[in-house]
Motif scaffolding. Structure first.
Motif, PDB file in Angstrom:
ATOM      1  N   SER A 176       0.767  -1.322  -0.015  1.00  0.00           N
ATOM      2  CA  SER A 176      -0.041  -0.095   0.041  1.00  0.00           C
ATOM      3  C   SER A 176       0.874   1.175   0.017  1.00  0.00           C
ATOM      4  CB  SER A 176      -0.867   0.198   1.231  1.00  0.00           C
ATOM      5  OG  SER A 176      -1.729  -1.050   1.158  1.00  0.00           O
ATOM      6  N   LEU A 177       1.925   1.293   0.754  1.00  0.00           N
ATOM      7  CA  LEU A 177       2.664   2.351   1.048  1.00  0.00           C
ATOM      8  C   LEU A 177       3.253   2.533  -0.371  1.00  0.00           C
ATOM      9  CD1 LEU A 177       4.451   2.033   4.381  1.00  0.00           C
ATOM     10  CD2 LEU A 177       2.976   3.680   3.796  1.00  0.00           C
ATOM     11  N   MET A 178       3.874   1.662  -1.086  1.00  0.00           N
ATOM     12  CA  MET A 178       4.366   1.730  -2.448  1.00  0.00           C
ATOM     13  C   MET A 178       3.621   2.263  -3.462  1.00  0.00           C
ATOM     14  SD  MET A 178       6.152  -1.335  -5.006  1.00  0.00           S
ATOM     15  CE  MET A 178       4.505  -1.882  -5.106  1.00  0.00           C
ATOM     16  N   LEU A 179       2.463   1.840  -3.522  1.00  0.00           N
ATOM     17  CA  LEU A 179       1.436   1.937  -4.607  1.00  0.00           C
ATOM     18  C   LEU A 179       1.034   3.436  -4.575  1.00  0.00           C
ATOM     19  CD1 LEU A 179      -0.615  -1.300  -5.002  1.00  0.00           C
ATOM     20  CD2 LEU A 179       1.196  -0.380  -6.533  1.00  0.00           C
ATOM     21  N   VAL A 180       0.601   3.797  -3.297  1.00  0.00           N
ATOM     22  CA  VAL A 180       0.408   5.092  -3.056  1.00  0.00           C
ATOM     23  C   VAL A 180       1.364   6.189  -3.254  1.00  0.00           C
ATOM     24  CG1 VAL A 180      -0.477   6.837  -1.135  1.00  0.00           C
ATOM     25  CG2 VAL A 180      -1.538   4.500  -1.386  1.00  0.00           C
ATOM     26  N   SER A 181       2.638   5.768  -2.910  1.00  0.00           N
ATOM     27  CA  SER A 181       3.688   6.700  -3.090  1.00  0.00           C
ATOM     28  C   SER A 181       3.985   6.934  -4.568  1.00  0.00           C
ATOM     29  CB  SER A 181       5.001   6.382  -2.229  1.00  0.00           C
ATOM     30  OG  SER A 181       4.790   6.172  -0.967  1.00  0.00           O
ATOM     31  N   LEU A 182       3.981   5.784  -5.069  1.00  0.00           N
ATOM     32  CA  LEU A 182       4.153   5.794  -6.712  1.00  0.00           C
ATOM     33  C   LEU A 182       3.198   6.428  -7.493  1.00  0.00           C
ATOM     34  CD1 LEU A 182       6.117   4.726  -8.847  1.00  0.00           C
ATOM     35  CD2 LEU A 182       4.712   2.884  -9.001  1.00  0.00           C
ATOM     36  N   ALA A 183       1.751   6.268  -7.294  1.00  0.00           N
ATOM     37  CA  ALA A 183       0.762   6.983  -7.819  1.00  0.00           C
ATOM     38  C   ALA A 183       0.833   8.521  -7.443  1.00  0.00           C
ATOM     39  CB  ALA A 183      -0.530   6.494  -7.557  1.00  0.00           C
ATOM     40  N   ALA A 184       1.178   8.918  -6.334  1.00  0.00           N
ATOM     41  CA  ALA A 184       1.404  10.441  -6.056  1.00  0.00           C
ATOM     42  C   ALA A 184       2.190  10.779  -7.044  1.00  0.00           C
ATOM     43  CB  ALA A 184       1.191  10.571  -4.470  1.00  0.00           C
ATOM     44  N   VAL A 185       3.478  10.499  -6.737  1.00  0.00           N
ATOM     45  CA  VAL A 185       4.644  11.205  -7.438  1.00  0.00           C
ATOM     46  C   VAL A 185       4.294  11.077  -8.852  1.00  0.00           C
ATOM     47  CG1 VAL A 185       6.963  10.721  -8.124  1.00  0.00           C
ATOM     48  CG2 VAL A 185       6.205  10.374  -5.615  1.00  0.00           C
ATOM     49  N   THR A 186       3.986   9.983  -9.500  1.00  0.00           N
ATOM     50  CA  THR A 186       3.589   9.979 -10.949  1.00  0.00           C
ATOM     51  C   THR A 186       2.629  11.036 -11.284  1.00  0.00           C
ATOM     52  OG1 THR A 186       4.057   7.700 -11.041  1.00  0.00           O
ATOM     53  CG2 THR A 186       2.840   8.571 -13.094  1.00  0.00           C
ATOM     54  N   TYR A 187       1.496  11.088 -10.637  1.00  0.00           N
ATOM     55  CA  TYR A 187       0.316  12.085 -10.885  1.00  0.00           C
ATOM     56  C   TYR A 187       0.957  13.528 -10.844  1.00  0.00           C
ATOM     57  CZ  TYR A 187      -3.704  15.305 -10.317  1.00  0.00           C
ATOM     58  OH  TYR A 187      -4.568  16.382 -10.543  1.00  0.00           O
ATOM     59  N   LEU A 188       1.637  13.999  -9.653  1.00  0.00           N
ATOM     60  CA  LEU A 188       2.326  15.194  -9.630  1.00  0.00           C
ATOM     61  C   LEU A 188       3.185  15.628 -10.741  1.00  0.00           C
ATOM     62  CD1 LEU A 188       2.581  15.392  -5.655  1.00  0.00           C
ATOM     63  CD2 LEU A 188       0.776  16.392  -7.151  1.00  0.00           C
ATOM     64  N   THR A 189       4.152  14.801 -10.970  1.00  0.00           N
ATOM     65  CA  THR A 189       5.133  15.155 -11.932  1.00  0.00           C
ATOM     66  C   THR A 189       4.396  15.183 -13.504  1.00  0.00           C
ATOM     67  OG1 THR A 189       6.668  13.459 -10.620  1.00  0.00           O
ATOM     68  CG2 THR A 189       7.104  14.187 -13.056  1.00  0.00           C
ATOM     69  N   VAL A 190       3.582  14.350 -13.571  1.00  0.00           N
ATOM     70  CA  VAL A 190       2.800  14.568 -14.976  1.00  0.00           C
ATOM     71  C   VAL A 190       2.209  15.938 -15.066  1.00  0.00           C
ATOM     72  CG1 VAL A 190       1.383  13.678 -16.765  1.00  0.00           C
ATOM     73  CG2 VAL A 190       2.692  12.172 -15.582  1.00  0.00           C
ATOM     74  N   TYR A 191       1.343  15.979 -13.856  1.00  0.00           N
ATOM     75  CA  TYR A 191       0.484  17.468 -13.941  1.00  0.00           C
ATOM     76  C   TYR A 191       1.328  18.657 -13.993  1.00  0.00           C
ATOM     77  CZ  TYR A 191      -3.444  20.373 -12.872  1.00  0.00           C
ATOM     78  OH  TYR A 191      -4.363  21.618 -12.754  1.00  0.00           O
ATOM     79  N   SER A 192       2.440  18.460 -13.230  1.00  0.00           N
ATOM     80  CA  SER A 192       3.254  19.658 -13.183  1.00  0.00           C
ATOM     81  C   SER A 192       3.914  20.110 -14.525  1.00  0.00           C
ATOM     82  CB  SER A 192       4.505  19.369 -12.280  1.00  0.00           C
ATOM     83  OG  SER A 192       5.573  20.416 -12.340  1.00  0.00           O
ATOM     84  N   TRP A 193       4.315  18.982 -15.209  1.00  0.00           N
ATOM     85  CA  TRP A 193       4.935  19.222 -16.570  1.00  0.00           C
ATOM     86  C   TRP A 193       3.923  19.737 -17.649  1.00  0.00           C
ATOM     87  CZ3 TRP A 193       9.209  20.200 -18.563  1.00  0.00           C
ATOM     88  CH2 TRP A 193       9.592  20.050 -19.966  1.00  0.00           C
ATOM     89  N   ASP A 194       2.507  19.169 -17.399  1.00  0.00           N
ATOM     90  CA  ASP A 194       1.581  19.693 -18.299  1.00  0.00           C
ATOM     91  C   ASP A 194       1.067  21.203 -18.043  1.00  0.00           C
ATOM     92  OD1 ASP A 194      -0.770  19.025 -20.012  1.00  0.00           O
ATOM     93  OD2 ASP A 194      -1.827  19.750 -18.481  1.00  0.00           O
TER      94      ASP A 194
END
Length: 292
Positions: free
Chosen positions: A144-162
């Protein structure tokens, strides 16, 4: 034990009773009977980790050597027409600090508390999940810690670049490293050495009808606080040449409804004493501000 000088006499050595002979020497346990369960850390597991690290390092070195780092112009603190951006691996933190609940008076929450929880959870994962099971679906805490962290980092990175690319498009900006690269290519084609020690100055765009009624209304409007008296911009894009992008109707729409990071200014200007006719005159004057 010898009793005389005779060479053929049998000699019996008596061991020291204080030193015990080791009858059993421990050997590393053989885990081959339990495939997939466990293995000796040294040297088996450590060697595998080392080999994986070497392959990853070689891959990173290949990427570094295949694509040179983008170099822009020297930093200019007076240049307000720039959007600062961190390296890609910090984009998720950069985006996190844009939200109202992690910035301004809550900046401690965005810079210390939330990152502390994220990285603290990763550090505590081995202590929170002490099970011997290696299948991820049977390790709910760690998974759970891994999946939540990975999803949060991926979403914030993609949204920031967009958000960054859309902001560049909205303000009509080109990043300095792209301009510098174009300068290098142009210099190479012309057979000369590129000189990017100083950012090339763009041709000055004059103000059209600086003494007209529209200019006087502009001096009374709220536009002055963000776009400067000479229309050169500051916190917001310059209005010099704005007529090349928008006509009178488009400028009126921006004044009434806002655009991007600029809120609507119609009601504020009306409250400051301008009339509908003044705003109409202002929009017409701004539509005349063209580079050519």
């Amino acid at each position: 034990m010898a009793h005389g000088p005779k060479s053929n006499e049998k000699i019996v050595y008596v061991g020291d009773s204080r030193i015990r002979k080791k009858e059993f020497r421990p050997h590393p346990q053989d885990y081959t009977s339990y495939p997939g369960k466990s293995e000796a850390f040294i040297p088996n597991f450590l060697l595998k980790e080392w080999m994986v690290a070497v392959v990853a390092l070689v891959g990173i070195l290949v990427l570094v050597m295949s694509e040179p780092a983008p170099l822009g112009y020297p930093a200019d603190p007076t240049n307000t027409a720039i959007i600062p951006m961190p390296d890609w691996y910090f984009l998720f933190m950069y985006q996190l600090l844009k939200y109202p609940y992690t910035s301004d008076q809550y900046v401690v929450l965005g810079t210390i508390v939330l990152p502390g929880i994220m990285f603290g959870g990763l550090l505590l994962a081995p202590f929170l999940d002490t099970g011997k099971e290696r299948r991820f679906y049977r390790r709910p805490i760690a998974s759970s810690l891994m999946l939540v962290s990975l999803a949060a980092v991926t979403y914030l990175t993609v949204y920031s670049w967009d958000h960054y690319t859309k902001e560049l498009e909205r303000q009509g900006l080109v990043p300095d490293h792209i301009k510098a690269e174009e300068e290098r290519k142009a210099a190479k084609e012309e057979g000369r050495e590129p000189d990017i020690r100083k950012k090339p100055e763009s041709a000055a765009i004059p103000i059209v009808d600086p003494d007209s009624e529209g200019a006087q209304i502009y001096a009374k409007s709220t536009c002055l606080s963000c776009h400067q008296a000479d229309l050169s911009g500051g916190a917001m894009p310059a209005l010099l040449g704005i007529g090349d992008k928008y006509d009178k109707a488009g400028i009126l729409d921006i004044i009434k409804n806002g655009k991007g990071g600029m809120p609507a200014q119609y009601d504020t200007n009306i409250a400051n004493g301008l009339t509908d006719a003044d705003i109409d005159t202002l929009a017409e004057w701004l539509s005349k501000q063209k580079a050519q």
